[in-house]
Design a protein around this motif. Structure first.
Motif, short mmCIF file in Angstrom:
data_model
loop_
_atom_site.label_atom_id
_atom_site.label_comp_id
_atom_site.label_asym_id
_atom_site.label_seq_id
_atom_site.Cartn_x
_atom_site.Cartn_y
_atom_site.Cartn_z
N ASN A 48 0.80 -1.22 0.00
CA ASN A 48 0.00 0.00 0.00
C ASN A 48 0.83 1.27 0.00
OD1 ASN A 48 -2.63 -0.94 -0.23
ND2 ASN A 48 -2.76 -1.41 1.94
N LYS A 59 -8.60 1.00 4.56
CA LYS A 59 -8.79 1.90 3.40
C LYS A 59 -8.64 3.36 3.78
CE LYS A 59 -11.26 -0.40 -0.22
NZ LYS A 59 -12.29 -0.20 -1.24
N LYS A 62 -5.00 4.07 3.91
CA LYS A 62 -4.45 4.11 2.56
C LYS A 62 -4.78 5.44 1.88
CE LYS A 62 -3.07 2.98 -1.59
NZ LYS A 62 -1.64 3.10 -1.95
N LEU A 63 -6.02 5.90 2.01
CA LEU A 63 -6.42 7.17 1.40
C LEU A 63 -5.63 8.32 2.01
CD1 LEU A 63 -8.25 8.81 -0.46
CD2 LEU A 63 -9.96 8.85 1.38
N THR A 66 -2.06 8.31 0.61
CA THR A 66 -1.98 8.79 -0.76
C THR A 66 -2.15 10.30 -0.83
OG1 THR A 66 -2.88 6.69 -1.59
CG2 THR A 66 -2.98 8.57 -3.07
N SER A 110 -0.06 4.51 -6.58
CA SER A 110 -1.09 4.65 -5.55
C SER A 110 -2.37 5.29 -6.07
CB SER A 110 -0.54 5.49 -4.39
OG SER A 110 0.53 4.84 -3.74
N GLY A 114 -4.96 1.17 -9.32
CA GLY A 114 -6.20 0.48 -8.99
C GLY A 114 -7.23 0.56 -10.10
N GLU A 137 -9.29 -1.86 -7.91
CA GLU A 137 -9.62 -0.87 -6.89
C GLU A 137 -10.02 0.44 -7.55
OE1 GLU A 137 -10.35 -0.40 -3.97
OE2 GLU A 137 -9.67 -2.11 -2.79
N TYR A 141 -6.52 4.23 -4.49
CA TYR A 141 -6.36 3.01 -3.70
C TYR A 141 -5.47 1.97 -4.39
CZ TYR A 141 -10.06 4.71 -0.65
OH TYR A 141 -10.80 5.45 0.25
N LYS A 143 -2.06 -0.11 -5.46
CA LYS A 143 -0.93 -0.65 -4.70
C LYS A 143 0.37 -0.42 -5.47
CE LYS A 143 -3.56 -4.17 -2.23
NZ LYS A 143 -3.66 -5.60 -1.88
#
Length: 223
Positions: A48, A59, A62-63, A66, A110, A114, A137, A141, A143
């Motif tokens: 991630n 999630k 992750k957001l 990013t 990133s 997705g 994704e 999101y 990877k």
């Protein structure tokens, strides 16, 4: 500025070509030796985006990561632009360009991967497809693709006299990285190793008119 933009473009090109090739030709987790060497391998993994594959907050985390990287890349870009305007040492500009290119390379993964790819699934024999209909994704999101693995020492053992880890086995070097990671590491390494060259003492002395004006203003404000 043009030469540093060229450096950034070349690194981004190599980074994205290598990632797209590995992602569309390797199954997730697949690895192959480089030139038959057991300690130099191409191994396809995804994470991630944090160092060493660390994850936090699902999630939402992750957001946040990013979005933070998007803000950071603007900061690095401004650092490069302002350093060029100030005629900073070329080695500093080169280091910043490396860091910017590396950060941008992983941000592309990133933010967009997705949407651009479907999932690589070794269980079904499906390789990831670029511009797939069934993306894995949504935006922000994706990877990060890593592939370079250099386990120079495998199954090494810590001496028994070392507290806590004595007698445990280890692998050196066990990180899996990509071209973008390498560029960032090189840029940071230059800043550390050549610190006195990239940040010369006179850079911080109040010799310019601008710094003299700042000093005068501070004296008026604080006496």
């Amino acid at each position: 500025m043009k030469k540093y933009i060229a450096v950034i473009f070349i690194i981004l090109l190599i980074d994205q070509i290598s990632k797209i090739y590995v992602k569309t030709h390797f199954f997730l987790g697949e690895d192959l030796p480089i030139l038959g060497l057991d300690w130099a391998r191409i191994q396809f993994v995804e994470n991630n985006g944090m160092a060493w594959g660390t994850e936090f907050g699902g999630k939402t985390g992750k957001l946040f990561l990013t979005l933070f990287r998007l803000v950071a890349i603007f900061g690095i870009g401004y650092w490069l632009w302002s350093s060029v305007k100030k005629h900073a040492p070329k080695l500093l500009l080169f280091a910043i360009a490396l860091i910017f290119a590396g950060a941008m390379g992983n941000i592309i993964d990133s933010v967009f991967y997705g949407l651009l790819f479907d999932a690589s699934d070794p269980r079904t024999g499906n390789l990831a497809v670029l511009f797939a209909e069934n993306n894995y994704e949504g935006l922000f999101y994706g990877k990060v693709v890593d592939m370079f693995y250099f386990p120079i020492i495998k199954n090494g053992m810590f001496p028994t006299w070392i507290p806590f880890v004595g007698g445990d086995t280890f692998t050196f070097f066990n990180a899996i990285f990509n071209v973008a990671d390498f560029a960032i590491s090189c840029g940071v390494g230059i800043l550390i190793v050549f610190n006195k060259r990239v940040f010369p003492k006179e850079e911080w002395e109040n010799t310019s008119e601008e710094r003299a004006a700042d000093k005068s203003l501070l004296q008026k404000l604080f006496g």
